[in-house]
Design a protein around this motif. Structure first.
Motif, short mmCIF file in Angstrom:
data_model
loop_
_atom_site.label_atom_id
_atom_site.label_comp_id
_atom_site.label_asym_id
_atom_site.label_seq_id
_atom_site.Cartn_x
_atom_site.Cartn_y
_atom_site.Cartn_z
N GLN A 254 0.85 -1.18 0.00
CA GLN A 254 0.00 0.00 0.00
C GLN A 254 0.89 1.24 0.00
O GLN A 254 1.70 1.44 0.90
CB GLN A 254 -0.91 0.02 1.22
N LEU A 255 0.74 2.09 -1.04
CA LEU A 255 1.63 3.23 -1.23
C LEU A 255 0.82 4.46 -1.62
O LEU A 255 -0.22 4.35 -2.26
CB LEU A 255 2.65 2.94 -2.33
N VAL A 256 1.35 5.61 -1.27
CA VAL A 256 0.81 6.87 -1.78
C VAL A 256 1.53 7.20 -3.08
O VAL A 256 2.69 6.84 -3.28
CB VAL A 256 1.00 7.98 -0.73
N GLY A 257 0.84 7.87 -4.00
CA GLY A 257 1.43 8.23 -5.28
C GLY A 257 1.46 9.73 -5.49
O GLY A 257 1.93 10.49 -4.65
N ALA A 258 0.94 10.15 -6.63
CA ALA A 258 1.01 11.56 -7.03
C ALA A 258 0.07 12.42 -6.19
O ALA A 258 -0.86 11.93 -5.53
CB ALA A 258 0.65 11.68 -8.51
N ILE A 259 0.30 13.74 -6.25
CA ILE A 259 -0.52 14.71 -5.52
C ILE A 259 -0.70 15.95 -6.37
O ILE A 259 0.24 16.39 -7.06
CB ILE A 259 0.14 15.07 -4.17
N HIS A 260 -1.91 16.53 -6.34
CA HIS A 260 -2.18 17.78 -7.06
C HIS A 260 -3.16 18.62 -6.25
O HIS A 260 -4.14 18.08 -5.70
CB HIS A 260 -2.78 17.51 -8.45
N VAL A 261 -2.91 19.92 -6.21
CA VAL A 261 -3.86 20.87 -5.62
C VAL A 261 -4.74 21.40 -6.74
O VAL A 261 -4.26 21.72 -7.83
CB VAL A 261 -3.12 22.02 -4.92
N HIS A 262 -6.04 21.48 -6.48
CA HIS A 262 -6.97 22.01 -7.48
C HIS A 262 -6.60 23.46 -7.83
O HIS A 262 -6.12 24.20 -6.96
CB HIS A 262 -8.40 21.95 -6.93
N PRO A 263 -6.80 23.87 -9.08
CA PRO A 263 -6.44 25.25 -9.47
C PRO A 263 -7.08 26.32 -8.59
O PRO A 263 -6.48 27.39 -8.41
CB PRO A 263 -6.95 25.35 -10.91
N HIS A 264 -8.27 26.07 -8.02
CA HIS A 264 -8.90 27.09 -7.17
C HIS A 264 -8.35 27.08 -5.74
O HIS A 264 -8.65 27.98 -4.95
CB HIS A 264 -10.42 26.98 -7.18
#
Length: 389
Positions: A254-264
């Motif tokens: 079990q691993l965490v992957g990519a991350i993104h903040v929403h543009p707003h």
């Protein structure tokens, strides 16, 4: 942003172009482009219609002997045409980025040693000469991402570290900050809570309007938020929360992957990925674990992330996902196909692109997925959304 957006998906050395219909939340395959080698990562220039693609002849923890970074001009429909010379790299690059001013392409390497490669960007977007780096600069035990700060004055190496294994002690993780002097990275601040032990950052995302940094901790399935003050990251996270719906049922992979903040800036998204197997009916089938996109609401005053949803991707091991720059869609790319035991039957689940609508409250609504055939030995290793113009 309301212009055209396209999606590129990489399988081996082929980058496939998909047209996106935002109203229908649909993808249409339009073209394929052969890259110099297996695609590792790609990044669009912040101003010019140019895509930078890093490629390698083999994958992680191998002596890849044929490695490159190449610039491609993007036409109005998303078509790609090589721009200038391909630049050779001494080893496989796990990640690359372009600084916000569009002056440098930076590649991060983690095997057989840790370092970065920086190339200048010419006025037309083509790749210029390499910028020499200090031979003794410490880039950590296992860099997994390189990013530049929004003000472009420093680079951030995300050093994941490694779990203790096979008699080897744990390699601690860290966030390593390097002020940039005309493309040369100079060793600066190191952020390593508890000496970096129990800290395994993979990817980070800056908030678009606040001095907040969100960190996906791969090795511990957590999301951490650090405050940024005067170009420095605070020594300890302000908040740490799990990315999993049920952490007690996490599998061995079990691993965490990519991350993104929403543009707003009101929500942050993190990939949970799992692909452990067990034997069943003479075949290897999925064991257990969570494959989802965790959705967090961001407190507008403090920056605290609060998990509000875990959206099932209906696929396995999402290595990359992307947000529509207009903020209405999210597409997740699973890296591999897997067999699954369901109701006593073994079913094959192909690699896929899973499409979600993003609601006003930030929650994800699953719309559909597109199966992605994988040639023997290949993976769907990278995917991203790009505005051509």
């Amino acid at each position: 942003m309301s212009g055209t957006v396209v999606l590129y998906g990489a399988v081996g050395d082929v980058l496939t172009l998909y047209e996106i219909d935002r109203a229908r939340a649909s993808l249409t395959r339009r073209a394929e482009f052969r890259m110099p080698n297996r695609v590792q990562y790609a990044w669009r220039h912040p101003a010019l219609p140019v895509l930078y693609v890093t490629t390698a002849s083999s994958g992680p923890r191998t002596h890849s002997r044929d490695n490159q970074v190449t610039a491609f001009r993007i036409d109005e429909a998303g078509g790609l045409r090589q721009l200038g010379e391909t630049r050779g790299l001494a080893a496989r690059a796990v990640h690359l980025c372009v600084d916000p001013r569009g002056k440098f392409v930076i590649n991060a390497h983690n095997f057989p040693r840790s370092w970065v490669t920086v190339h200048r960007i010419r006025p037309d977007g083509s790749l210029g000469e390499e910028v020499g780096q200090g031979e003794q600069t410490d880039f950590g035990s296992y860099p997994h991402q390189v990013m530049t700060f929004p003000n472009a004055r420093a680079a951030l190496i995300v050093d994941r570290g490694n779990h203790a294994a096979n008699g080897r002690p744990e390699d601690p993780g860290a966030l390593r900050i390097y002020p940039m002097d005309d493309g040369r990275l100079v060793a600066g601040q190191v952020v390593a809570p508890e000496g970096g032990f129990g800290f395994g950052p993979r990817h980070v995302a800056f908030h678009p309007g606040k001095p907040w940094l969100y960190v996906a901790d791969e090795r511990h399935n957590r999301l951490a938020m650090f405050r940024v003050q005067d170009g420095a990251v605070e020594a300890r996270p302000a908040y740490v929360v799990t990315t999993l719906e049920n952490a007690r049922e996490a599998g061995p992979r079990q691993l965490v992957g990519a991350i993104h903040v929403h543009p707003h800036g009101r929500h942050v998204y993190v990939a949970n990925r799992a692909d452990a197997t067990v034997e069943a009916g003479g075949r290897k089938v999925f064991a257990n674990g969570e494959n989802s996109i965790a959705v967090f609401e961001i407190d507008p005053a403090s920056g605290e992330p609060v998990r509000i949803q875990n959206a099932d991707t209906r696929s396995f091991h999402v290595r990359t996902f992307a947000l529509d720059p207009a903020g209405g869609l999210l597409v997740a790319a699973s890296i591999k196909a897997m067999d699954v035991l369901r109701d006593g039957e073994i079913k094959h689940v192909p690699a896929a692109l899973s499409v979600f609508r993003i609601g006003p409250d930030g929650r994800l609504e699953y719309v559909r997925k597109y199966d992605v055939p994988l040639p023997e030995g290949e993976l769907q290793y990278w995917m991203g959304m790009v505005e051509p113009a």
